[in-house]
Design an enzyme around this catalytic site. Structure first.
Site, PDB file in Angstrom:
ATOM      1  N   THR A  95       0.901  -1.263   0.174  1.00 55.27           N
ATOM      2  CA  THR A  95       0.062  -0.008  -0.074  1.00 55.27           C
ATOM      3  C   THR A  95       0.923   1.258  -0.001  1.00 55.27           C
ATOM      4  O   THR A  95       1.801   1.485   0.912  1.00 55.27           O
ATOM      5  CB  THR A  95      -0.926  -0.030   1.082  1.00 55.27           C
ATOM      6  OG1 THR A  95      -1.805  -1.156   1.277  1.00 55.27           O
ATOM      7  CG2 THR A  95      -1.987   1.122   1.177  1.00 55.27           C
ATOM      8  N   LYS A 170      -7.607   1.268  -2.131  1.00 44.79           N
ATOM      9  CA  LYS A 170      -7.224   0.700  -0.811  1.00 44.79           C
ATOM     10  C   LYS A 170      -7.308   2.180   0.182  1.00 44.79           C
ATOM     11  O   LYS A 170      -7.318   1.728   1.366  1.00 44.79           O
ATOM     12  CB  LYS A 170      -5.643   0.290  -0.950  1.00 44.79           C
ATOM     13  CG  LYS A 170      -4.786  -0.363   0.351  1.00 44.79           C
ATOM     14  CD  LYS A 170      -5.844  -1.376   1.088  1.00 44.79           C
ATOM     15  CE  LYS A 170      -5.225  -1.715   2.455  1.00 44.79           C
ATOM     16  NZ  LYS A 170      -3.630  -2.422   2.211  1.00 44.79           N
ATOM     17  N   LYS A 238       1.111   4.794   8.233  1.00 44.96           N
ATOM     18  CA  LYS A 238       1.664   5.099   7.023  1.00 44.96           C
ATOM     19  C   LYS A 238       0.560   5.408   5.837  1.00 44.96           C
ATOM     20  O   LYS A 238       0.741   6.387   4.880  1.00 44.96           O
ATOM     21  CB  LYS A 238       2.603   4.102   6.606  1.00 44.96           C
ATOM     22  CG  LYS A 238       3.138   4.212   5.119  1.00 44.96           C
ATOM     23  CD  LYS A 238       2.566   3.261   4.128  1.00 44.96           C
ATOM     24  CE  LYS A 238       2.726   1.993   4.385  1.00 44.96           C
ATOM     25  NZ  LYS A 238       1.948   1.052   3.492  1.00 44.96           N
TER      26      LYS A 238
END
Length: 293
Positions: A95, A170, A238
């Protein structure tokens, strides 16, 4: 298809295992070689570098932590590009961001390498059981060609469109997952503070409109004090940074995501980044001034 897999962490190892179980010839690489030993016992080939993986593969999957790690395995010394032939397909299942996906795709195209961004959701449970949801961006023809490999790891495969679409989906997923975790932590904080039993709370949340994967899978872990990762808190932080960066650039108001990022920044600052996302409860313990285990 000969498949290569780079990155054998909490998610990558079971994903690679499922590919091998489906009968694909598989070559893997991981910086910590000991993590590849269970796959070696299954007859999987172990490479000494990403370039060696590329030389042995038609499709190479990267399942690493962040964009700099993808950069390193693709373009660094001994990287995929060094060993790739024209027509190789690289699938980034980590990701990061739509912008990184577009950049990787453009650079790989110069070497004749196809690129798909295909991040996943479903946690370590989905990775083990081969039931991940996989979100894919890139050329449809390339996607259709590698679909059998993706189906070895996932139950729901969603084609989102051009390169970057997988990463965008995502990031949207991470907003909902993260805010759901925040909601669970707040509900548990209120329930325990007011004397409601864990059993009653879990029954209500899991059987009505509040039900979710987070309620089903993570709330029982929090109640038992199990903070070990299915997905690390630092990784969600993150992802949320990427969410807020994109939101800033397109002027999308995301106040909930902004608050959520600050909570996970606090959690990582406490030294709990390697714990699971459910460790968010520790921030609420600090805010309430007491342990709620």
């Amino acid at each position: 298809m000969r498949v290569g897999f780079i990155g054998l962490g909490i998610m990558g190892s079971p994903m690679a295992t499922n590919i091998a179980r489906k009968g694909f010839p598989l070559t893997v690489y991981n910086r910590t070689k000991s993590k590849a030993e269970p796959l070696a016992e299954m007859g999987v080939s172990i490479a000494s570098s990403p370039s060696e993986v590329a030389r042995s593969s038609d499709v190479v999957i990267g399942m690493v932590t962040d964009a700099p790690d993808v950069e390193a395995i693709l373009f660094g010394p001994g990287g995929v590009v060094e060993g790739a032939r024209e027509g190789l397909v690289f699938i980034d299942m980590s990701t990061n961001s739509p912008e990184h996906a577009k950049s990787f795709a453009a650079r790989l195209a110069k070497a004749g390498i196809e690129f798909l961004d295909a991040p996943v959701t479903g946690g370590d449970k989905g990775a083990r059981e081969g039931t991940l949801t996989i979100m894919v961006g890139g050329r449809r023809e390339t996607f259709e060609a590698v679909r059998p490999v993706l189906e070895a790891m996932g139950k729901v495969i969603v084609y989102g469109g051009d390169v970057g679409s997988g990463q965008l989906l995502k990031l949207c997923n991470q907003i909902v997952v993260g805010i759901d975790m925040m909601a669970v932590a707040e509900a548990l904080t209120l329930a325990r503070g007011a004397g409601v039993s864990d059993e009653a709370l879990l029954t209500v949340l899991s059987s009505g409109a509040a039900n979710s994967f987070t309620v089903q899978y993570y709330l029982p872990k929090i109640m038992k004090g199990d903070l070990e990762p299915g997905f690390k808190a630092a990784h969600l932080r993150k992802d949320l940074r990427y969410v807020m960066d994109l939101a800033s650039r397109i002027h999308a108001p995301l106040p909930g995501s902004s608050i959520l990022l600050q909570l996970y920044e606090s959690l990582v600052a406490k030294g709990l980044g390697d714990k699971g996302t459910q460790a968010l409860i520790k921030v609420y313990e600090d805010l309430s001034g007491s342990s709620i285990h």
